[in-house]
Design an enzyme around this catalytic site. Structure first.
Site, PDB file in Angstrom:
ATOM      1  N   TYR A   2      -7.447   4.519  -3.325  1.00  0.00           N
ATOM      2  CA  TYR A   2      -6.972   4.096  -2.005  1.00  0.00           C
ATOM      3  C   TYR A   2      -7.657   4.891  -0.911  1.00  0.00           C
ATOM      4  O   TYR A   2      -7.759   6.121  -0.987  1.00  0.00           O
ATOM      5  CB  TYR A   2      -5.456   4.273  -1.918  1.00  0.00           C
ATOM      6  CG  TYR A   2      -4.841   3.610  -0.721  1.00  0.00           C
ATOM      7  CD1 TYR A   2      -5.066   2.260  -0.466  1.00  0.00           C
ATOM      8  CD2 TYR A   2      -4.022   4.321   0.147  1.00  0.00           C
ATOM      9  CE1 TYR A   2      -4.497   1.637   0.626  1.00  0.00           C
ATOM     10  CE2 TYR A   2      -3.445   3.706   1.250  1.00  0.00           C
ATOM     11  CZ  TYR A   2      -3.685   2.360   1.484  1.00  0.00           C
ATOM     12  OH  TYR A   2      -3.118   1.754   2.573  1.00  0.00           O
ATOM     13  N   ASP A  57       0.828  -1.208   0.000  1.00  0.00           N
ATOM     14  CA  ASP A  57       0.000   0.000   0.000  1.00  0.00           C
ATOM     15  C   ASP A  57       0.863   1.260   0.000  1.00  0.00           C
ATOM     16  O   ASP A  57       2.016   1.250   0.448  1.00  0.00           O
ATOM     17  CB  ASP A  57      -0.935   0.007   1.209  1.00  0.00           C
ATOM     18  CG  ASP A  57      -1.987  -1.087   1.101  1.00  0.00           C
ATOM     19  OD1 ASP A  57      -2.214  -1.591  -0.016  1.00  0.00           O
ATOM     20  OD2 ASP A  57      -2.570  -1.444   2.140  1.00  0.00           O
TER      21      ASP A  57
END
Length: 491
Positions: free
Chosen positions: A321, A97
């Site tokens: 995200y 991430d």
């Protein structure tokens, strides 16, 4: 080089499955399944370290706060699989991430795998074929500043948590742990509770009246003044429960007397109208915190539930995200939002140029985009109704509407306060005139409100921004439809 084998490491198996569809046969996509290393528990330290300054926290507090890491139990098997795959790879892409935690996971992978082939850091805001392809072509090195930021947060969690958590376990049923965030929050709660216990409540009443016009339009007004004096509200009392202002305090008897005077059909006259221009700008696109707050207010989702649903939407390529402090949108997102708003609500619904928003803080997360629908053409909720679960669809629509609204024109109109003169009421042996007031908004152009209206925690107490009043003029006669009173206690 195009035939070289590339190992891509992401965080979750679900993400690995989705990304694997977008990359060619030369790519093998595997998951780290979260963190592979973490700070050791002090009890698990080697015997020679337990007697040092590292023994209490597994952090060397006397030597630069150096942490002691161990492989997690789940991480052992994962590391074996990743090392095996790394031996046959010509390149490794760390696609964890894009936040601090993801950067730390990438760094830990480097530390544990110790690859002998080129390693590239691959980041992306959304999981779409275009975004993944672009990310694979635009790699960078691991950002040590982000790694240090996450490591510092983890160490501070440990230093605070090991001291505070045992207290929490003894005092709060079901409590798990406390760290850098929970510790000051706990102090705020304690201070607030001390204030609450020292607070002396006071009681007061108010009167609401449903008013109708000749055209049978109705709205609610509140008793504001009796004999020229303002009716007491909660703000008029001290923390000791004493009245601080020269106001009329209504008890049950006085409130009931006013209700009797304002019987059904009683005449009211418009004595004053105060109108001011009203302009409301759309809220910025969602950040992590604002998404959690709005999902809580509008959908009744907990923060944990919101993030779990958002994680699934992100991993399956529906939103960008969802862990971000940024309120910015990419050029393609601005174009998509403006085009869709114009298509749905008309060309006049968008301003001449895209709106830009300024975040409240500048930090490592600011490099990200706001939370928005994925892609350069946003999917409408109706297109996903047969694909997403009900809870996923509700959250997606919330994000989609907020994104479109952020690029639409202001809502414009007037805020109006109307004062009504009522009949006389007998209080304490004297007869006094009563006055009522009501405030609301008259919208000439709904603007972004056609797509989305932000809610607030205080909306339940202040509804003037959403109350619509009928057109009225000074001297106009109205009638009472119903009157009622409520008893309140200061808080």
């Amino acid at each position: 080089m195009s035939d070289s084998k590339k190992l891509v490491i992401v965080v979750s198996p679900a993400k690995a499955k989705t990304i694997g569809k977008y990359l060619g046969d030369n790519y093998e996509v595997m998951a780290s399944v979260g963190h592979i290393r973490d700070l050791a528990q002090p009890r698990d330290l080697p015997a020679e370290l337990k007697k040092t300054s590292m023994g209490k926290f597994a952090v060397d507090v006397d030597n630069g706060f150096e942490p002691y890491y161990v492989t997690t139990e789940r991480g052992r098997k994962t590391i074996q699989d990743l090392k095996k795959a790394a031996k046959t790879a010509d390149e490794i892409y760390l696609a964890t991430d894009e936040d601090r935690e993801g950067e730390a996971i990438a760094w830990n992978l480097l530390e544990v795998l110790k690859p002998k082939v080129p390693v590239r850091r691959m980041v992306f805001h959304e999981i779409t074929p275009e975004s993944i392809s672009q990310a694979a072509d635009s790699t960078r090195d691991v950002d040590q500043d982000l790694v240090d930021a996450q490591e510092t947060r983890r160490i501070v969690d440990r230093l605070y948590g090991f001291e505070v958590s045992p207290v929490l376990w003894r005092r709060v049923t079901g409590a798990k742990s406390a760290g850098r965030v929970q510790s000051p929050a706990l102090r705020l709660i304690v201070d607030r509770e001390i204030e609450r216990r020292a607070f002396t409540p006071a009681r007061y009443a108010d009167v609401d009246v449903e008013v109708t016009t000749e055209k049978s339009e109705s709205f609610v007004a509140s008793l504001a003044r009796v004999g020229g004096k303002r009716i007491a509200q909660g703000r008029d009392f001290s923390r000791d429960g004493e009245l601080e202002n020269d106001v009329v305090l209504l008890g049950p008897a006085e409130a009931e007397a006013n209700v009797q005077a304002l019987s059904v059909g009683s005449p009211l006259a418009v004595s004053a109208l105060d109108a001011k221009p009203y302009t409301r700008r759309p809220a910025a696109p969602f950040t992590t915190s604002t998404l959690q707050q709005e999902a809580g207010r509008k959908l009744r989702y907990s923060a944990q539930q919101t993030m779990s649903i958002a994680q699934g939407l992100y991993e399956n390529g529906y939103i960008t995200y969802m862990r971000t402090d940024s309120v910015t949108l990419s050029a393609q997102a601005l174009s998509a939002a403006r085009a869709q708003a114009s298509e749905m609500f008309g060309a006049s619904s968008i301003p001449d140029s895209p709106r830009a928003y300024k975040g409240k803080s500048k930090n490592a997360q600011e490099a990200h985009e706001a939370v928005r629908p994925a892609g350069d053409v946003f999917k409408k909720p109706s297109e996903l109704a047969s694909v997403l679960r009900a809870d996923e669809l509700k959250l997606y629509e919330l994000i989609w509407r907020r994104t479109l609204a952020s690029q639409m024109v202001d809502a414009k109109g007037q805020t109006v306060t109307v004062t009504l003169e009522g009949p006389e009421v007998s209080l304490g042996g004297s007869t006094e005139k009563v006055e009522l007031t009501s405030s609301g908004t008259v919208l000439f152009d709904r603007g972004f409100l056609q797509a989305y209206e932000e809610s607030h925690d205080e909306d339940k107490d202040d509804e003037s921004s959403s109350k619509v009043l009928p057109e009225m003029s000074v001297g106009q006669e109205l009638r009472v439809a119903e009157a009622s009173w409520k008893d309140h206690e200061t808080q």
